[in-house]
Design a protein around this motif. Structure first.
Motif, PDB file in Angstrom:
ATOM      1  N   HIS A 278       0.842  -1.194   0.000  1.00  0.00           N
ATOM      2  CA  HIS A 278       0.000   0.000   0.000  1.00  0.00           C
ATOM      3  C   HIS A 278       0.877   1.243   0.000  1.00  0.00           C
ATOM      4  O   HIS A 278       1.800   1.357   0.805  1.00  0.00           O
ATOM      5  CB  HIS A 278      -0.895   0.006   1.245  1.00  0.00           C
ATOM      6  CG  HIS A 278      -1.622   1.294   1.450  1.00  0.00           C
ATOM      7  ND1 HIS A 278      -1.123   2.316   2.250  1.00  0.00           N
ATOM      8  CD2 HIS A 278      -2.802   1.746   0.950  1.00  0.00           C
ATOM      9  CE1 HIS A 278      -1.977   3.322   2.238  1.00  0.00           C
ATOM     10  NE2 HIS A 278      -2.992   3.010   1.460  1.00  0.00           N
ATOM     11  N   ASP A 279       0.554   2.223  -0.892  1.00  0.00           N
ATOM     12  CA  ASP A 279       1.344   3.453  -0.911  1.00  0.00           C
ATOM     13  C   ASP A 279       0.503   4.697  -1.169  1.00  0.00           C
ATOM     14  O   ASP A 279       1.052   5.768  -1.379  1.00  0.00           O
ATOM     15  CB  ASP A 279       2.462   3.352  -1.949  1.00  0.00           C
ATOM     16  CG  ASP A 279       3.584   4.350  -1.686  1.00  0.00           C
ATOM     17  OD1 ASP A 279       4.046   4.436  -0.532  1.00  0.00           O
ATOM     18  OD2 ASP A 279       3.992   5.053  -2.633  1.00  0.00           O
ATOM     19  N   LEU A 306       0.518  -8.106   3.669  1.00  0.00           N
ATOM     20  CA  LEU A 306       0.166  -6.728   3.355  1.00  0.00           C
ATOM     21  C   LEU A 306       1.289  -5.843   3.863  1.00  0.00           C
ATOM     22  O   LEU A 306       1.640  -5.886   5.043  1.00  0.00           O
ATOM     23  CB  LEU A 306      -1.149  -6.325   4.021  1.00  0.00           C
ATOM     24  CG  LEU A 306      -2.415  -7.111   3.662  1.00  0.00           C
ATOM     25  CD1 LEU A 306      -3.635  -6.442   4.291  1.00  0.00           C
ATOM     26  CD2 LEU A 306      -2.579  -7.249   2.165  1.00  0.00           C
ATOM     27  N   VAL A 307       1.864  -5.057   2.970  1.00  0.00           N
ATOM     28  CA  VAL A 307       2.960  -4.152   3.312  1.00  0.00           C
ATOM     29  C   VAL A 307       2.433  -2.721   3.265  1.00  0.00           C
ATOM     30  O   VAL A 307       1.954  -2.268   2.223  1.00  0.00           O
ATOM     31  CB  VAL A 307       4.148  -4.319   2.346  1.00  0.00           C
ATOM     32  CG1 VAL A 307       5.279  -3.359   2.729  1.00  0.00           C
ATOM     33  CG2 VAL A 307       4.640  -5.756   2.334  1.00  0.00           C
ATOM     34  N   PHE A 308       2.504  -2.010   4.385  1.00  0.00           N
ATOM     35  CA  PHE A 308       2.037  -0.631   4.466  1.00  0.00           C
ATOM     36  C   PHE A 308       3.249   0.301   4.474  1.00  0.00           C
ATOM     37  O   PHE A 308       4.191   0.096   5.253  1.00  0.00           O
ATOM     38  CB  PHE A 308       1.206  -0.424   5.729  1.00  0.00           C
ATOM     39  CG  PHE A 308      -0.078  -1.200   5.743  1.00  0.00           C
ATOM     40  CD1 PHE A 308      -1.240  -0.662   5.213  1.00  0.00           C
ATOM     41  CD2 PHE A 308      -0.127  -2.484   6.274  1.00  0.00           C
ATOM     42  CE1 PHE A 308      -2.429  -1.371   5.215  1.00  0.00           C
ATOM     43  CE2 PHE A 308      -1.311  -3.211   6.283  1.00  0.00           C
ATOM     44  CZ  PHE A 308      -2.466  -2.650   5.750  1.00  0.00           C
ATOM     45  N   SER A 309       3.210   1.354   3.620  1.00  0.00           N
ATOM     46  CA  SER A 309       4.395   2.210   3.517  1.00  0.00           C
ATOM     47  C   SER A 309       4.061   3.664   3.217  1.00  0.00           C
ATOM     48  O   SER A 309       4.947   4.423   2.824  1.00  0.00           O
ATOM     49  CB  SER A 309       5.327   1.674   2.416  1.00  0.00           C
ATOM     50  OG  SER A 309       4.693   1.707   1.140  1.00  0.00           O
ATOM     51  N   ASP A 310       2.811   4.077   3.398  1.00  0.00           N
ATOM     52  CA  ASP A 310       2.422   5.430   3.017  1.00  0.00           C
ATOM     53  C   ASP A 310       2.276   6.327   4.238  1.00  0.00           C
ATOM     54  O   ASP A 310       1.323   6.188   5.016  1.00  0.00           O
ATOM     55  CB  ASP A 310       1.093   5.390   2.250  1.00  0.00           C
ATOM     56  CG  ASP A 310       0.631   6.773   1.819  1.00  0.00           C
ATOM     57  OD1 ASP A 310       1.487   7.602   1.470  1.00  0.00           O
ATOM     58  OD2 ASP A 310      -0.587   7.016   1.843  1.00  0.00           O
ATOM     59  N   SER A 311       3.235   7.247   4.421  1.00  0.00           N
ATOM     60  CA  SER A 311       3.152   8.286   5.461  1.00  0.00           C
ATOM     61  C   SER A 311       2.845   7.714   6.836  1.00  0.00           C
ATOM     62  O   SER A 311       2.023   8.249   7.587  1.00  0.00           O
ATOM     63  CB  SER A 311       2.081   9.326   5.082  1.00  0.00           C
ATOM     64  OG  SER A 311       2.352   9.898   3.824  1.00  0.00           O
ATOM     65  N   ALA A 331       3.567  -6.082   7.360  1.00  0.00           N
ATOM     66  CA  ALA A 331       4.869  -5.422   7.335  1.00  0.00           C
ATOM     67  C   ALA A 331       4.627  -3.919   7.259  1.00  0.00           C
ATOM     68  O   ALA A 331       3.690  -3.461   6.594  1.00  0.00           O
ATOM     69  CB  ALA A 331       5.702  -5.888   6.147  1.00  0.00           C
ATOM     70  N   PHE A 332       5.472  -3.157   7.954  1.00  0.00           N
ATOM     71  CA  PHE A 332       5.309  -1.707   8.028  1.00  0.00           C
ATOM     72  C   PHE A 332       6.639  -1.025   7.705  1.00  0.00           C
ATOM     73  O   PHE A 332       7.623  -1.217   8.422  1.00  0.00           O
ATOM     74  CB  PHE A 332       4.838  -1.290   9.418  1.00  0.00           C
ATOM     75  CG  PHE A 332       3.551  -1.945   9.849  1.00  0.00           C
ATOM     76  CD1 PHE A 332       2.340  -1.488   9.368  1.00  0.00           C
ATOM     77  CD2 PHE A 332       3.569  -3.020  10.723  1.00  0.00           C
ATOM     78  CE1 PHE A 332       1.150  -2.081   9.768  1.00  0.00           C
ATOM     79  CE2 PHE A 332       2.391  -3.624  11.122  1.00  0.00           C
ATOM     80  CZ  PHE A 332       1.177  -3.156  10.636  1.00  0.00           C
ATOM     81  N   GLY A 333       6.650  -0.243   6.630  1.00  0.00           N
ATOM     82  CA  GLY A 333       7.828   0.538   6.281  1.00  0.00           C
ATOM     83  C   GLY A 333       7.597   1.993   6.606  1.00  0.00           C
ATOM     84  O   GLY A 333       6.734   2.646   6.000  1.00  0.00           O
ATOM     85  N   ILE A 334       8.333   2.529   7.557  1.00  0.00           N
ATOM     86  CA  ILE A 334       8.122   3.902   8.024  1.00  0.00           C
ATOM     87  C   ILE A 334       9.260   4.782   7.516  1.00  0.00           C
ATOM     88  O   ILE A 334      10.431   4.447   7.660  1.00  0.00           O
ATOM     89  CB  ILE A 334       7.983   3.936   9.567  1.00  0.00           C
ATOM     90  CG1 ILE A 334       7.714   5.359  10.064  1.00  0.00           C
ATOM     91  CG2 ILE A 334       9.180   3.334  10.258  1.00  0.00           C
ATOM     92  CD1 ILE A 334       7.291   5.401  11.528  1.00  0.00           C
ATOM     93  N   GLY A 335       8.902   5.906   6.907  1.00  0.00           N
ATOM     94  CA  GLY A 335       9.888   6.727   6.221  1.00  0.00           C
ATOM     95  C   GLY A 335      10.183   8.043   6.899  1.00  0.00           C
ATOM     96  O   GLY A 335      10.887   8.109   7.908  1.00  0.00           O
ATOM     97  N   THR A 336       9.599   9.133   6.366  1.00  0.00           N
ATOM     98  CA  THR A 336       9.959  10.476   6.792  1.00  0.00           C
ATOM     99  C   THR A 336       9.732  10.705   8.280  1.00  0.00           C
ATOM    100  O   THR A 336      10.530  11.372   8.945  1.00  0.00           O
ATOM    101  CB  THR A 336       9.157  11.506   5.975  1.00  0.00           C
ATOM    102  OG1 THR A 336       9.332  11.239   4.574  1.00  0.00           O
ATOM    103  CG2 THR A 336       9.635  12.914   6.270  1.00  0.00           C
ATOM    104  N   ASP A 366      -3.954   6.308  -5.758  1.00  0.00           N
ATOM    105  CA  ASP A 366      -5.204   6.395  -5.010  1.00  0.00           C
ATOM    106  C   ASP A 366      -5.258   7.673  -4.184  1.00  0.00           C
ATOM    107  O   ASP A 366      -6.151   7.831  -3.352  1.00  0.00           O
ATOM    108  CB  ASP A 366      -5.351   5.171  -4.094  1.00  0.00           C
ATOM    109  CG  ASP A 366      -5.764   3.930  -4.865  1.00  0.00           C
ATOM    110  OD1 ASP A 366      -6.783   3.995  -5.578  1.00  0.00           O
ATOM    111  OD2 ASP A 366      -5.066   2.908  -4.770  1.00  0.00           O
ATOM    112  N   ASP A 367      -4.306   8.557  -4.388  1.00  0.00           N
ATOM    113  CA  ASP A 367      -4.252   9.851  -3.706  1.00  0.00           C
ATOM    114  C   ASP A 367      -4.133  10.924  -4.785  1.00  0.00           C
ATOM    115  O   ASP A 367      -3.106  10.997  -5.468  1.00  0.00           O
ATOM    116  CB  ASP A 367      -3.049   9.895  -2.761  1.00  0.00           C
ATOM    117  CG  ASP A 367      -2.933  11.209  -2.017  1.00  0.00           C
ATOM    118  OD1 ASP A 367      -3.639  12.171  -2.383  1.00  0.00           O
ATOM    119  OD2 ASP A 367      -2.121  11.289  -1.077  1.00  0.00           O
TER     120      ASP A 367
END
Length: 394
Positions: A278-279, A306-311, A331-336, A366-367
């Motif tokens: 998801h992004d 399910l990999v979540f990585s949006d904000s 799975a959760f990818g956390i960025g900024t 989707d945004d």
């Protein structure tokens, strides 16, 4: 010097680059920079950015770095041998002032895809760090350290043992030095709750799992490289599976919007890929719809990821974990929010592919705020082909 290694980038740049070498070596592309943060003037940073780009283009892969890449089972020997000869070339980068542009600068990368694909992440990291050096010539990381400690404590206090996070924050980080310190703090404090990092250099140095598969540019380029536009997404997934034969099996879901993704992600791809990322858009709605889709395809959702990585933020990760744990792998990818929470407002900056082989290419998303198109007629045509109403993506 901000970028000190060509490994200081995201893994998916290398995984996509290998596909380009093997399947699309003659492709020509164009990328453009956009600053989505209002009220920013990056023009005073231009000289510093140029100097960093020149330094970046002097870098080569070391033998130790190449040996480490060879140890990844999905990296082919001929690709790593190619990297041994590779260097970035500044002739493919155009940089100048653009008073009418958001951010005050114009940055274009144009040339062979194989020789330009590695520019995106280091260029964004350079621009971000040059901006914060301009804002804070004497940086104070005490706020960043305190906030990171609070986040790690929150994760350990409220998350179950299976709730793990990964660092996805290279491109918009506060600085390279803070990224180095942060990774050590995460590894020492979280232990197995740190699933890994998208940053290849940190994965190598700290013995972490490198994470990533495909990015939007790969699916966008297939608009020009595939047999017909309507099949661009299916073509991209098929070529990916042909390259990696079961490795790196996380499909990116939002290049054409979730509806189009689910139409193309048929029983074959549901079984072939390990999961989806998801992004953009509402992550809860996305998760429910993807799980429902697996059930309709008679595929056990608990066998998929399910990999979540949006904000993402830690509170949002904990909410998502509570909603979906036990129903699928997470799975959760956390960025900024992880790598640039030092006080000043982070820059929302991107570099997106806009052309491939002379043809416009677009990510619908989707945004609506993430749509980046410089050809309105092609955007309208793409919406029509993938049955995406204009009112949802404008």
């Amino acid at each position: 010097m901000i970028i000190r290694s060509l490994l200081d980038t995201d893994l998916y740049k290398f995984t996509m680059m290998q596909v380009v070498l093997h399947q699309f070596p003659a492709a020509e592309v164009e990328y453009r920079f956009r600053c989505r943060t209002s009220g920013i003037d990056l023009a005073p940073c231009l000289d510093a950015i140029r100097a960093e780009i020149d330094a970046l283009c002097e870098l080569r892969f070391s033998e130790a770095e190449l040996d480490w890449l060879r140890s990844l089972r999905f990296m082919e020997p001929d690709f790593v041998d190619f990297l041994g000869l590779f260097r970035l070339n500044a002739k493919y980068v155009q940089l100048g002032t653009a008073p009418d542009q958001n951010g005050g600068i114009e940055l274009i990368v144009r040339g062979p895809w194989l020789h330009t694909i590695l520019f995106e992440i280091p260029l964004l990291a350079i621009i971000s760090e040059c901006w914060f050096r301009h804002l804070q010539p004497q940086p104070d990381l005490s706020t960043a350290r305190a906030r990171l400690r609070d986040k790690m404590a929150m994760l350990k206090q409220f998350g179950d043992d299976a709730c793990r996070i990964a660092d996805y924050g290279t491109r918009r980080r506060y600085s390279a030095d803070w990224h180095d310190e942060l990774i050590v703090m995460l590894a020492d404090t979280l232990g197995p709750r740190l699933a890994g990092t998208s940053n290849v250099r940190h994965a190598m140095i700290h013995g972490l799992t490198p994470l990533g598969s495909m990015g939007h540019e790969y699916l966008q380029a297939c608009q020009a490289l595939g047999p017909r536009l309507r099949d661009a997404q299916s073509f991209a997934f098929d070529r990916w599976a042909h390259e990696y034969r079961g490795d790196l099996g996380i499909a990116l879901s939002d290049t054409y919007g979730l509806d189009a993704f689910l139409r193309d992600f048929d029983l074959y791809f549901c079984k072939l890929f390990d999961g989806a990322r998801h992004d953009s858009g509402d992550p809860f709605v996305w998760g429910e719809r993807v799980l429902e889709h697996y059930q309709q395809m008679r595929v056990d959702p608990t066998s998929k990821s399910l990999v979540f990585s949006d904000s993402l933020t830690i509170p949002r990760i904990l909410e998502l974990n509570r909603r979906f744990r036990g129903r699928t792998r997470l799975a959760f990818g956390i960025g900024t929010n992880l790598t640039n929470d030092a006080g000043p407002t982070p820059l929302n900056i991107v570099i997106k592919m806009v052309r491939c082989n002379g043809q416009p290419v677009i990510k619908l998303s989707d945004d609506p705020g993430k749509v980046m198109a410089d050809d309105p007629s092609y955007l309208a045509y793409l919406r029509q082909v993938f049955d995406v109403p204009a009112s949802e993506r404008t």
